[in-house]
Design a protein around this motif. Structure first.
Motif, PDB file in Angstrom:
ATOM      1  N   ILE A 114      30.905  39.577 -23.274  1.00 48.82           N
ATOM      2  CA  ILE A 114      29.496  39.157 -23.214  1.00 48.82           C
ATOM      3  C   ILE A 114      28.889  39.202 -24.611  1.00 48.82           C
ATOM      4  N   ASP A 149      27.353  34.322 -19.618  1.00 44.95           N
ATOM      5  CA  ASP A 149      28.126  35.570 -19.487  1.00 44.95           C
ATOM      6  C   ASP A 149      27.693  36.354 -18.261  1.00 44.95           C
ATOM      7  N   ILE A 208      32.992  43.840 -22.670  1.00 46.78           N
ATOM      8  CA  ILE A 208      33.111  44.103 -24.112  1.00 46.78           C
ATOM      9  C   ILE A 208      32.133  43.195 -24.839  1.00 46.78           C
ATOM     10  N   MET A 215      30.791  42.378 -28.976  1.00 41.40           N
ATOM     11  CA  MET A 215      30.790  42.660 -30.417  1.00 41.40           C
ATOM     12  C   MET A 215      29.391  42.342 -30.916  1.00 41.40           C
ATOM     13  N   THR A 261      33.453  32.218 -35.428  1.00 43.74           N
ATOM     14  CA  THR A 261      34.174  32.313 -34.160  1.00 43.74           C
ATOM     15  C   THR A 261      35.614  32.783 -34.349  1.00 43.74           C
ATOM     16  N   THR A 308      35.229  36.515 -34.894  1.00 40.98           N
ATOM     17  CA  THR A 308      34.748  37.152 -33.662  1.00 40.98           C
ATOM     18  C   THR A 308      35.877  37.246 -32.637  1.00 40.98           C
ATOM     19  N   LEU A 311      37.583  40.694 -31.076  1.00 49.04           N
ATOM     20  CA  LEU A 311      37.643  40.946 -29.625  1.00 49.04           C
ATOM     21  C   LEU A 311      39.098  41.119 -29.174  1.00 49.04           C
ATOM     22  N   GLY A 314      31.801  33.421 -20.870  1.00 50.15           N
ATOM     23  CA  GLY A 314      30.948  32.278 -20.600  1.00 50.15           C
ATOM     24  C   GLY A 314      31.533  31.055 -21.294  1.00 50.15           C
ATOM     25  N   GLN A 370      29.978  28.997 -23.197  1.00 48.47           N
ATOM     26  CA  GLN A 370      29.486  29.006 -24.580  1.00 48.47           C
ATOM     27  C   GLN A 370      28.290  29.936 -24.700  1.00 48.47           C
ATOM     28  N   ASP A 403      23.196  30.497 -28.597  1.00 51.53           N
ATOM     29  CA  ASP A 403      22.727  30.438 -29.986  1.00 51.53           C
ATOM     30  C   ASP A 403      23.750  29.716 -30.861  1.00 51.53           C
ATOM     31  N   GLY A 404      25.008  30.237 -30.978  1.00 50.65           N
ATOM     32  CA  GLY A 404      25.999  29.549 -31.811  1.00 50.65           C
ATOM     33  C   GLY A 404      26.464  28.259 -31.154  1.00 50.65           C
ATOM     34  N   ASP A 405      26.534  28.254 -29.775  1.00 49.93           N
ATOM     35  CA  ASP A 405      26.815  27.012 -29.043  1.00 49.93           C
ATOM     36  C   ASP A 405      28.160  26.380 -29.357  1.00 49.93           C
ATOM     37  N   VAL A 441      34.852  30.804 -28.955  1.00 52.61           N
ATOM     38  CA  VAL A 441      35.380  32.176 -28.913  1.00 52.61           C
ATOM     39  C   VAL A 441      36.375  32.368 -27.767  1.00 52.61           C
ATOM     40  N   GLY A 442      36.067  31.844 -26.584  1.00 58.75           N
ATOM     41  CA  GLY A 442      36.997  31.985 -25.440  1.00 58.75           C
ATOM     42  C   GLY A 442      38.383  31.465 -25.796  1.00 58.75           C
TER      43      GLY A 442
HETATM   44  C1  LIG Z   1      23.063  28.428 -35.273  1.00 61.58           C
HETATM   45  C2  LIG Z   1      24.467  28.967 -35.436  1.00 61.58           C
HETATM   46  C3  LIG Z   1      25.506  28.094 -35.683  1.00 61.58           C
HETATM   47  C4  LIG Z   1      26.799  28.602 -35.818  1.00 61.58           C
HETATM   48  N1  LIG Z   1      27.790  27.715 -36.052  1.00 61.58           N
HETATM   49  C5  LIG Z   1      29.056  28.202 -36.145  1.00 61.58           C
HETATM   50  C6  LIG Z   1      30.139  27.311 -36.340  1.00 61.58           C
HETATM   51  O1  LIG Z   1      29.964  26.097 -36.435  1.00 61.58           O
HETATM   52  N2  LIG Z   1      31.388  27.817 -36.447  1.00 61.58           N
HETATM   53  C7  LIG Z   1      31.617  29.133 -36.355  1.00 61.58           C
HETATM   54  O2  LIG Z   1      32.773  29.531 -36.421  1.00 61.58           O
HETATM   55  N3  LIG Z   1      30.613  30.024 -36.149  1.00 61.58           N
HETATM   56  C8  LIG Z   1      29.354  29.568 -36.041  1.00 61.58           C
HETATM   57  N4  LIG Z   1      28.338  30.435 -35.846  1.00 61.58           N
HETATM   58  C9  LIG Z   1      28.642  31.838 -35.747  1.00 61.58           C
HETATM   59  C10 LIG Z   1      28.970  32.122 -34.316  1.00 61.58           C
HETATM   60  O3  LIG Z   1      27.832  32.059 -33.598  1.00 61.58           O
HETATM   61  C11 LIG Z   1      29.496  33.486 -34.170  1.00 61.58           C
HETATM   62  O4  LIG Z   1      30.735  33.487 -34.669  1.00 61.58           O
HETATM   63  C12 LIG Z   1      29.556  34.008 -32.772  1.00 61.58           C
HETATM   64  O5  LIG Z   1      29.967  35.304 -32.770  1.00 61.58           O
HETATM   65  C13 LIG Z   1      30.440  33.304 -31.816  1.00 61.58           C
HETATM   66  O6  LIG Z   1      30.243  31.971 -31.693  1.00 61.58           O
HETATM   67  P1  LIG Z   1      29.259  31.308 -30.637  1.00 61.58           P
HETATM   68  O7  LIG Z   1      27.950  31.941 -30.704  1.00 61.58           O
HETATM   69  O8  LIG Z   1      29.343  29.872 -30.830  1.00 61.58           O
HETATM   70  O9  LIG Z   1      29.917  31.701 -29.241  1.00 61.58           O
HETATM   71  P2  LIG Z   1      30.772  30.729 -28.176  1.00 61.58           P
HETATM   72  O10 LIG Z   1      32.099  30.468 -28.731  1.00 61.58           O
HETATM   73  O11 LIG Z   1      29.916  29.577 -27.773  1.00 61.58           O
HETATM   74  O12 LIG Z   1      30.800  31.858 -27.017  1.00 61.58           O
HETATM   75  C14 LIG Z   1      31.654  31.608 -25.923  1.00 61.58           C
HETATM   76  C15 LIG Z   1      31.837  32.898 -25.183  1.00 61.58           C
HETATM   77  O13 LIG Z   1      32.559  33.837 -25.997  1.00 61.58           O
HETATM   78  C16 LIG Z   1      32.099  35.165 -25.767  1.00 61.58           C
HETATM   79  N5  LIG Z   1      31.503  35.682 -27.025  1.00 61.58           N
HETATM   80  C17 LIG Z   1      30.966  34.999 -28.068  1.00 61.58           C
HETATM   81  N6  LIG Z   1      30.524  35.858 -29.029  1.00 61.58           N
HETATM   82  C18 LIG Z   1      30.796  37.108 -28.554  1.00 61.58           C
HETATM   83  C19 LIG Z   1      30.562  38.426 -29.051  1.00 61.58           C
HETATM   84  N7  LIG Z   1      29.972  38.612 -30.231  1.00 61.58           N
HETATM   85  N8  LIG Z   1      30.944  39.488 -28.286  1.00 61.58           N
HETATM   86  C20 LIG Z   1      31.559  39.295 -27.069  1.00 61.58           C
HETATM   87  N9  LIG Z   1      31.793  38.066 -26.521  1.00 61.58           N
HETATM   88  C21 LIG Z   1      31.417  37.002 -27.258  1.00 61.58           C
HETATM   89  C22 LIG Z   1      31.019  35.061 -24.677  1.00 61.58           C
HETATM   90  O14 LIG Z   1      31.632  35.214 -23.408  1.00 61.58           O
HETATM   91  C23 LIG Z   1      30.532  33.614 -24.841  1.00 61.58           C
HETATM   92  O15 LIG Z   1      30.013  33.059 -23.641  1.00 61.58           O
HETATM   93  C24 LIG Z   1      27.041  29.972 -35.695  1.00 61.58           C
HETATM   94  C25 LIG Z   1      25.994  30.846 -35.425  1.00 61.58           C
HETATM   95  C26 LIG Z   1      24.726  30.347 -35.285  1.00 61.58           C
HETATM   96  C27 LIG Z   1      23.627  31.274 -34.930  1.00 61.58           C
END
Ligand SMILES: Cc1cc2nc3c(=O)[nH]c(=O)nc-3n(C[C@H](O)[C@H](O)[C@H](O)COP(=O)(O)OP(=O)(O)OC[C@H]3O[C@@H](n4cnc5c(N)ncnc54)[C@H](O)[C@@H]3O)c2cc1C
Length: 263
Positions: A7, A41, A62, A64, A97, A100, A104, A120, A122, A125-127, A131-132
């Protein structure tokens, strides 16, 4: 069944307009903003709890994040998960990602044997939805993304995977990683008993040292991507609003598109 749910704590959708970017690290300033569990999540937590009710086992969440991510883990405990782990260390800050998912993965390796990882589809915020799948790669696991329905039996999982305008039926051996959509279920609200229990429950906190992590693979140093500039794209100017009776509007629009040699 050992089920692990990842999460992420994200800014509350109502407060996204308050989110500022740290001009030095170009990462989000999350302090002073109401944070919530990433909505997708909550669906992953709910699905894990339903599986436990159906076939027994244990659910571990879990996350981070910075120390304030504890509030999201406490909500997960109040929903009914068995164990909550926070991965928190200054060296994790600014992780993209790749970094991250690596961090994890190291935590999940430390946990030992598991049957299923849910996340989840996605984060709001990072969208990136990266990560999955990244986590499945680090752990060399089969993955099914965008699951809107899952069925688990002994050593297999079957999922309805959402496509643009249809779905496909996918089957995989366990252990596996599944990312879920919001269509999969309606997350429960924490019960009062759950909230009281969550207040007392101890949250396990792991640092980089606890994870025996290669610090070159986490945080800004371990990130392949760099946010080099954050800006609000200029809103498109000009343009023309065509109003009137629908068929007239359609006719008019086609004429203009032809005039501009767009069609
Ligand atoms: C506006 C913005 C743009 C960004 N663009 C990029 C980019 O283009 N490339 C890049 O590599 N990083 C990017 N980042 C950084 C990225 O947000 C972080 O790396 C973040 O930790 C994971 O990516 P995500 O938010 O897209 O998560 P996603 O990959 O969309 O998350 C998918 C799932 O992974 C799990 N998850 C994600 N983060 C965590 C966590 N910290 N702890 C536990 N579970 C987690 C959750 O279950 C979540 O639903 C961006 C951040 C921001 C705020």
């Amino acid at each position: 069944m050992e089920i692990i749910v990842c999460i992420k704590q994200v800014p509350d959708t109502e407060e996204l307009h308050k989110v500022k970017i740290n001009s030095e690290t170009r990462t989000l300033i999350r302090e002073g903003i109401k944070n919530i569990i990433n909505p997708f999540d909550e669906n992953a937590i709910e699905e894990a709890l339903r599986l436990r009710e159906k076939i027994g086992g244990r659910v571990t969440v879990i996350s981070m994040g910075p120390p304030q991510a504890e509030t999201s883990l406490r909500k997960a405990l109040a929903m009914g998960v068995d164990r909550a782990i926070l991965l928190s260390d200054k060296s994790f800050a600014g992780s993209d990602t790749l970094a991250t998912s690596y961090t994890l993965a190291m935590a999940i390796k430390k946990l030992g044997k598991f049957d299923l990882i849910l996340s989840g589809k996605q984060a709001i915020d990072g969208d990136t939805a990266q990560v999955g799948p990244g986590l499945a790669e680090w752990l060399n696991l089969p993955q099914i993304t965008y699951a809107r329905k899952i069925e688990v039996n002994e050593k297999k999982i079957r999922a309805e995977r959402t496509l643009e305008d249809s779905f496909e039926l996918v089957e995989s051996p366990l252990p596996a990683l599944i990312t879920v959509t919001k269509e999969i279920n309606e997350p429960r609200y924490p019960s009062l008993k759950g909230v009281l229990r969550a207040r007392k429950e101890k949250i396990i906190i792991w640092t980089a040292k606890d994870l025996k992590i290669n610090e070159k693979r986490t945080g800004l140093e371990g990130s392949a991507t760099r946010v080099i500039k954050v800006f609000t794209p200029p809103s498109p100017s000009g343009g023309e609003i065509i109003s009137g009776e629908t068929s007239k509007v359609a006719e008019n629009l086609i004429k203009k598109l032809e005039e501009h040699r767009i069609i």
